[in-house]
Design an enzyme around this catalytic site. Structure first.
Site, PDB file in Angstrom:
ATOM      1  N   PRO A 223      29.778 -37.238 101.016  1.00 43.85           N
ATOM      2  CA  PRO A 223      28.788 -38.033 100.289  1.00 43.85           C
ATOM      3  C   PRO A 223      27.847 -38.864 101.167  1.00 43.85           C
ATOM      4  O   PRO A 223      26.875 -39.406 100.661  1.00 43.85           O
ATOM      5  CB  PRO A 223      29.650 -38.952  99.416  1.00 43.85           C
ATOM      6  CG  PRO A 223      30.961 -39.017 100.107  1.00 43.85           C
ATOM      7  CD  PRO A 223      31.153 -37.729 100.829  1.00 43.85           C
ATOM      8  N   ASP A 246      19.907 -30.297 103.836  1.00 50.42           N
ATOM      9  CA  ASP A 246      19.083 -30.748 102.716  1.00 50.42           C
ATOM     10  C   ASP A 246      18.993 -32.266 102.649  1.00 50.42           C
ATOM     11  O   ASP A 246      19.508 -32.965 103.522  1.00 50.42           O
ATOM     12  CB  ASP A 246      19.523 -30.109 101.400  1.00 50.42           C
ATOM     13  CG  ASP A 246      20.958 -30.436 101.073  1.00 50.42           C
ATOM     14  OD1 ASP A 246      21.399 -31.548 101.421  1.00 50.42           O
ATOM     15  OD2 ASP A 246      21.639 -29.580 100.481  1.00 50.42           O
ATOM     16  N   LYS A 268      14.655 -30.954  99.234  1.00 49.37           N
ATOM     17  CA  LYS A 268      13.507 -31.317  98.417  1.00 49.37           C
ATOM     18  C   LYS A 268      12.999 -32.675  98.876  1.00 49.37           C
ATOM     19  O   LYS A 268      13.775 -33.554  99.227  1.00 49.37           O
ATOM     20  CB  LYS A 268      13.932 -31.423  96.950  1.00 49.37           C
ATOM     21  CG  LYS A 268      14.428 -30.119  96.398  1.00 49.37           C
ATOM     22  CD  LYS A 268      14.964 -30.329  94.986  1.00 49.37           C
ATOM     23  CE  LYS A 268      15.807 -29.153  94.567  1.00 49.37           C
ATOM     24  NZ  LYS A 268      17.178 -29.502  94.210  1.00 49.37           N
ATOM     25  N   MET A 380      23.413 -36.049  89.297  1.00 46.82           N
ATOM     26  CA  MET A 380      21.967 -36.071  89.066  1.00 46.82           C
ATOM     27  C   MET A 380      21.647 -36.977  87.893  1.00 46.82           C
ATOM     28  O   MET A 380      20.941 -36.625  86.956  1.00 46.82           O
ATOM     29  CB  MET A 380      21.440 -34.649  88.848  1.00 46.82           C
ATOM     30  CG  MET A 380      21.590 -33.830  90.123  1.00 46.82           C
ATOM     31  SD  MET A 380      21.336 -32.067  89.947  1.00 46.82           S
ATOM     32  CE  MET A 380      22.994 -31.468  89.757  1.00 46.82           C
TER      33      MET A 380
HETATM   34  N1  SAH Z   1      27.145 -30.901  96.281  1.00 49.14           N
HETATM   35  C1  SAH Z   1      26.975 -32.303  95.993  1.00 49.14           C
HETATM   36  C2  SAH Z   1      26.159 -32.541  94.759  1.00 49.14           C
HETATM   37  C3  SAH Z   1      24.760 -32.081  94.884  1.00 49.14           C
HETATM   38  S1  SAH Z   1      23.812 -32.420  93.460  1.00 49.14           S
HETATM   39  C4  SAH Z   1      28.335 -32.970  95.896  1.00 49.14           C
HETATM   40  O1  SAH Z   1      29.354 -32.273  95.894  1.00 49.14           O
HETATM   41  O2  SAH Z   1      28.386 -34.200  95.843  1.00 49.14           O
HETATM   42  C5  SAH Z   1      23.076 -33.931  93.863  1.00 49.14           C
HETATM   43  C6  SAH Z   1      23.727 -35.059  93.122  1.00 49.14           C
HETATM   44  O3  SAH Z   1      24.924 -35.429  93.738  1.00 49.14           O
HETATM   45  C7  SAH Z   1      22.919 -36.340  93.118  1.00 49.14           C
HETATM   46  O4  SAH Z   1      21.924 -36.331  92.131  1.00 49.14           O
HETATM   47  C8  SAH Z   1      23.979 -37.357  92.804  1.00 49.14           C
HETATM   48  O5  SAH Z   1      24.292 -37.350  91.431  1.00 49.14           O
HETATM   49  C9  SAH Z   1      25.169 -36.796  93.533  1.00 49.14           C
HETATM   50  N2  SAH Z   1      25.340 -37.452  94.833  1.00 49.14           N
HETATM   51  C10 SAH Z   1      25.303 -36.877  96.035  1.00 49.14           C
HETATM   52  N3  SAH Z   1      25.551 -37.788  97.013  1.00 49.14           N
HETATM   53  C11 SAH Z   1      25.780 -38.953  96.388  1.00 49.14           C
HETATM   54  C12 SAH Z   1      26.090 -40.264  96.844  1.00 49.14           C
HETATM   55  N4  SAH Z   1      26.236 -40.535  98.145  1.00 49.14           N
HETATM   56  N5  SAH Z   1      26.235 -41.238  95.925  1.00 49.14           N
HETATM   57  C13 SAH Z   1      26.107 -40.964  94.615  1.00 49.14           C
HETATM   58  N6  SAH Z   1      25.804 -39.753  94.135  1.00 49.14           N
HETATM   59  C14 SAH Z   1      25.643 -38.747  95.006  1.00 49.14           C
END
Ligand code: SAH
Length: 460
Positions: A223, A246, A268, A380
């Site tokens: 994260p 990304d 993006k 998201m």
């Molecule tokens: N593959 C990623 C998710 C990608 S979709 C995973 O497993 O976490 C992108 C979404 O992930 C963002 O819109 C948000 O909802 C979440 N996200 C990713 N990193 C985050 C973070 N550090 N804190 C909170 N939400 C996060």
């Protein structure tokens, strides 16, 4: 270097061990695990070890007991220690009297045992505790199945030597194996794939074709906090030629990529959809075909709203080798940081990982999440907060259900807002920019932020 390291063949002779304490017993166990024959001079009532590799002598050793031995270890206490030392020394047999450096012609290292691969760490006897700590550090660096890889290489060695006569060709061949798909397959426990890969490469090498084979690692970067990378992810990153990353990958994580690797942003940007999935797939495949070690680095886990599944399908179809390295998905990272249990006895028996935003823009179906014992985690979530609120309430969730919005979780500027489900859009507005997650369920009440707000309210 005060001591010169060598590895002894335990089949070459017996080890003589004397003494009944913990130190001798530990040595005997270690020797047994190496398949060594041991003559153990010990009071039989002390013996806890049962192995047909060990012959017990319930008496003091005599000089002829050293016949045919390849090393002597004594922790018997004087005068036996001194006597054994003198006999061994006279016969040029390596001897170690435990904790008596002046009576040692060899010392035993701290050992990392991975089958065929053995790492021995010594500090010339000065700092055994330091040696153990170094061993732990090396343990974390070495893949668990490195011994199996060595074994496979061992099986092929003679055949490769027969086909590739020049030392240089052989060295280059094995470097390709160790850095390439064959090793990756072996380290993932797929011995058959590793064999097939070696066979293929050997055939190519025999025909004088170029050797380098590309591989793609689809890696979950977690994260945001770089310390939440897995060891496997870190290893792949430090081995990469090129990295496609990304927008969720933080600069702190990118810093852990091998310095010389090329870095390509394919995420993006605000108001822009980036290069597009098909273009990303094409570039990854091209790089791998050119023989590069490619990393596809994604936030969280590649298989949770990460389109990793699609990328795997493309690679499979193209016949390009790949490895999938899971990451800590943001739901788990954020929950841990916020001290928000996703399940809890009697309060939450189910976790639903959903997206608030669907590619087809149609309304998501929330009726499956009406059960009050379900914790809903919506990815998201920032722009989707009103949709999540309406969907869940319409599905029957109590508007007063506790809810949290966690933004930029595990990063330095992470922020959490807590409140009621019916106030979700306001909570989303409080945390600033994304990425952010929404969590709805009873257990939000147990999070650090909730307890903090409660304490503030009570104080006011
Ligand atoms: N593959 C990623 C998710 C990608 S979709 C995973 O497993 O976490 C992108 C979404 O992930 C963002 O819109 C948000 O909802 C979440 N996200 C990713 N990193 C985050 C973070 N550090 N804190 C909170 N939400 C996060």
């Amino acid at each position: 270097m005060r001591f010169f390291p060598i590895f002894l063949d335990p089949a070459a002779g017996a080890f003589v061990v004397a003494g009944s304490g913990e130190a001798s017993e530990a040595k005997v166990r270690l020797l047994i695990s190496a398949g060594a024959h041991v003559r153990w001079f010990v009071a039989a009532r002390h013996v806890q070890v049962d192995s047909n590799l060990v012959a017990i002598f319930d008496r003091a050793p005599v000089e002829s007991d050293l016949d045919g031995s390849i090393a002597v270890i004594s922790a018997a206490g004087d005068p036996i220690d001194g006597q054994l030392y003198a006999w061994a020394k006279a016969r040029n047999i390596p001897v170690n009297v435990v904790d008596r450096p002046e009576l040692c012609t060899f010392i035993t290292p701290a050992i990392i045992d991975r089958g065929e691969v053995v790492v021995a760490v010594g500090t010339s006897g000065s700092a055994p505790v330091l040696a153990r700590r170094i061993r732990e550090q090396i343990e974390t660096l070495l893949p668990a199945r490195i011994g199996e890889l060595a074994e496979i290489i061992g099986h092929w060695r003679a055949r490769v030597a027969k086909k590739l006569r020049a030392v240089r060709d052989r060295r280059r061949f094995w470097e390709q194996i160790i850095d390439g798909p064959a090793a990756q397959a072996s380290l993932s426990g797929k011995a058959n794939d590793a064999d097939a890969s070696i066979a293929k490469l050997l055939k190519q090498a025999g025909n004088g074709e170029p050797l380098r084979e590309g591989i793609v690692h689809i890696v979950g970067a977690g994260p945001g906090d770089p310390d939440l990378l897995t060891i496997k992810a870190l290893r792949a990153m430090q081995d990469a030629d090129i990295v496609f990353y990304d927008e969720l990958v933080t600069p702190e994580i990118l810093e852990r990529v091998r310095r010389d690797a090329e870095r390509v942003f394919v995420g993006k940007k605000r108001g822009d959809h980036g290069v597009g999935q098909e273009e990303i797939n094409r570039r990854i495949a091209d790089a791998a075909r050119a023989g590069q070690r490619v990393i596809r680095l994604k936030g969280g886990d590649p298989f949770v709203f990460g389109r990793g599944g699609e990328e795997v399908e493309v690679l499979r179809e193209a016949g390009i080798a790949y490895v999938i390295v899971p990451g800590i998905t943001s739901a788990l990272g954020c929950a841990a940081e916020a001290e928000l249990p996703l399940t809890f006895r009697n309060e939450s028996t189910r976790v639903a990982i959903v997206t608030a935003h669907r590619a087809d823009q149609s309304a998501a179906d929330w009726t499956g999440f009406a059960d009050p014992l379900t914790t809903v985690v919506a990815y998201m979530g920032l722009a989707g907060a009103p949709k999540v609120r309406d969907g869940l309430i319409l599905a029957g969730r109590d508007p007063a259900t506790p809810a949290a919005v966690i933004a930029r979780g595990t990063r330095k500027d992470s922020q959490t807002a807590v409140g009621r489900l019916d106030a979700l859009p306001a909570l989303a507005a409080q945390v600033g920019k994304g990425p952010a997650l929404i969590v709805v369920g009873q257990t939000v009440r147990r999070s650090a932020k909730w307890l903090e707000e409660l304490a503030k309210e009570r104080a006011a």
